[in-house]
Write a protein that holds these residues in place. Structure first.
Motif, short mmCIF file in Angstrom:
data_model
loop_
_atom_site.label_atom_id
_atom_site.label_comp_id
_atom_site.label_asym_id
_atom_site.label_seq_id
_atom_site.Cartn_x
_atom_site.Cartn_y
_atom_site.Cartn_z
N ILE A 1 0.73 -8.69 12.53
CA ILE A 1 -0.19 -7.33 12.03
C ILE A 1 0.31 -5.99 12.63
N ALA A 2 0.63 -5.89 13.96
CA ALA A 2 0.88 -4.71 14.20
C ALA A 2 2.36 -4.03 13.39
N LEU A 3 3.07 -5.25 13.19
CA LEU A 3 4.54 -4.75 12.62
C LEU A 3 4.11 -4.39 11.21
N GLY A 4 3.53 -5.56 10.53
CA GLY A 4 3.08 -5.31 8.96
C GLY A 4 2.21 -4.13 8.72
N ASP A 5 1.17 -3.92 9.76
CA ASP A 5 0.28 -2.52 9.30
C ASP A 5 0.89 -1.45 9.76
N GLY A 6 1.05 -1.36 11.06
CA GLY A 6 1.53 -0.01 11.66
C GLY A 6 2.91 0.30 11.27
N VAL A 7 3.95 -0.47 11.09
CA VAL A 7 5.11 -0.03 10.79
C VAL A 7 5.61 0.02 9.24
N VAL A 8 5.52 -1.48 8.75
CA VAL A 8 6.08 -1.62 7.16
C VAL A 8 4.92 -0.92 6.20
N SER A 9 3.66 -1.41 6.18
CA SER A 9 2.77 -0.75 5.19
C SER A 9 2.70 0.67 5.34
N ALA B 1 -9.71 -0.52 -5.07
CA ALA B 1 -8.82 0.10 -3.91
C ALA B 1 -7.27 -0.34 -4.42
N HIS B 2 -7.09 -1.18 -5.41
CA HIS B 2 -5.46 -1.35 -5.46
C HIS B 2 -5.40 -1.81 -7.10
N TRP B 3 -4.01 -1.16 -7.29
CA TRP B 3 -3.70 -1.81 -8.87
C TRP B 3 -3.37 -3.41 -8.61
N PRO B 4 -3.35 -4.25 -9.71
CA PRO B 4 -3.07 -5.36 -9.52
C PRO B 4 -1.47 -5.78 -9.25
N SER B 5 -0.58 -4.62 -9.76
CA SER B 5 0.85 -4.71 -9.28
C SER B 5 1.08 -4.39 -7.93
N ASP B 6 0.25 -3.92 -7.17
CA ASP B 6 0.38 -3.97 -5.74
C ASP B 6 0.43 -5.19 -4.96
N ILE B 7 -0.53 -6.13 -5.60
CA ILE B 7 -0.58 -7.40 -4.64
C ILE B 7 0.59 -8.34 -4.60
N PRO B 8 1.20 -8.72 -5.69
CA PRO B 8 2.29 -9.85 -5.44
C PRO B 8 3.28 -9.09 -4.42
N PRO B 9 3.94 -7.88 -4.48
CA PRO B 9 4.81 -7.37 -3.68
C PRO B 9 4.22 -7.40 -2.22
N SER B 10 2.98 -7.07 -2.18
CA SER B 10 2.21 -7.14 -0.58
C SER B 10 2.37 -8.59 -0.15
N MET B 11 1.94 -9.50 -1.03
CA MET B 11 2.08 -10.88 -0.55
C MET B 11 3.41 -11.16 0.16
N ALA B 12 4.41 -10.78 -0.71
CA ALA B 12 5.93 -11.35 -0.53
C ALA B 12 6.23 -10.58 0.89
N ILE B 13 5.82 -9.23 1.20
CA ILE B 13 5.99 -8.42 2.33
C ILE B 13 5.34 -9.10 3.52
N GLY B 14 4.07 -9.56 3.28
CA GLY B 14 3.46 -10.19 4.42
C GLY B 14 4.12 -11.41 4.98
N VAL B 15 4.64 -12.48 3.82
CA VAL B 15 5.01 -13.69 4.19
C VAL B 15 6.56 -13.27 4.85
N LEU B 16 7.23 -12.23 4.44
CA LEU B 16 8.38 -12.03 5.12
C LEU B 16 8.24 -11.59 6.78
N VAL B 17 7.19 -10.51 6.88
CA VAL B 17 6.74 -10.17 8.11
C VAL B 17 6.61 -11.35 8.89
N GLY B 18 5.81 -12.20 8.57
CA GLY B 18 5.00 -13.55 9.15
C GLY B 18 6.55 -14.51 9.72
N LEU B 19 7.47 -14.62 8.72
CA LEU B 19 8.69 -15.50 8.88
C LEU B 19 9.44 -14.85 10.05
N GLY B 20 9.69 -13.41 9.79
CA GLY B 20 10.49 -12.84 10.65
C GLY B 20 9.95 -12.84 12.28
#
Length: 199
Positions: free
Chosen positions: A64-72, A168-187
């Motif tokens: 959460i700290a990495l995904g929210d505070g740094v990446v996002s 709050a968000h466009w539909p096209s914001d969501i799939p890339p955000s999902m992928a970013i979250g998965v990558l952060v979690g795996l990392g």
């Protein structure tokens, strides 16, 4: 703005609306309202669970700290995409009512109103920090507890949809955000495993 993005936004934000969703979707988006319960659940899990559970919770916190505070945060500042509710007058804004403490907002009548773009912006649209964080945590949990992780993925997907429903968000914001979250979690999990293997 792509035509399909705008069409899907209006479908989710307007056509698929209902009084039940007008409360449920803002409630899913209001992470701060659930924070006391999340903290209690995490403390109980850390107390009752074993070493593996405590490592999982540590990884989730780091994710959460990495995904929210740094990446996002970095991507939002770099890309600067405006939120739908700040860009268009045909978007419905939904939120929980105001109350203190934040948990009590869940019991207030939801606020449903048309957007009023006036040049001001309330944060940036890409990526969706809610979605990044939820999918990062779901991925961490899935790496340690597969069944619980699958349930968390469903909850994370619902939170992602809620961000579009609330304007709050466009539909096209969501799939890339999902992928970013998965990558952060795996990392985070991959790094933690290397560290603990060496230890």
């Amino acid at each position: 703005m792509n035509a399909w993005d705008l069409t899907l936004l209006h479908q989710i934000n307007t056509a698929w609306s209902s009084p039940v969703l007008d409360w449920l979707m803002p409630a899913l988006s209001a992470i701060e309202a659930w924070l006391p319960l999340i903290i209690v659940a995490a403390l109980i899990a850390a107390w009752r669970g074993g070493r593996r559970t405590r490592i999982m919770l540590l990884c989730a916190g780091i994710a959460i700290a990495l995904g929210d505070g740094v990446v996002s945060n970095t991507l939002k500042k770099t890309i600067g995409r405006v939120r739908p509710r700040d860009a268009r007058a045909d978007v419905i804004v939904r939120d929980l009512g105001t109350a203190s403490p934040a948990f009590m907002r869940l019991f207030e009548k939801p606020v449903v109103k048309p957007s009023e773009p006036n040049g001001a912006t309330h944060g940036k649209s890409f990526p969706s920090s809610h979605t990044v964080n939820m999918f990062a945590v779901a991925t961490v949990i899935a790496c340690f507890r597969r069944r619980a992780g699958m349930l968390m993925y469903l909850l994370a997907a619902a939170v992602g949809c809620s961000r579009v429903y609330c304007g709050a968000h466009w539909p096209s914001d969501i799939p890339p955000s999902m992928a970013i979250g998965v990558l952060v979690g795996l990392g985070v999990v991959g790094l933690a495993r290397r560290i603990f293997q060496k230890v």
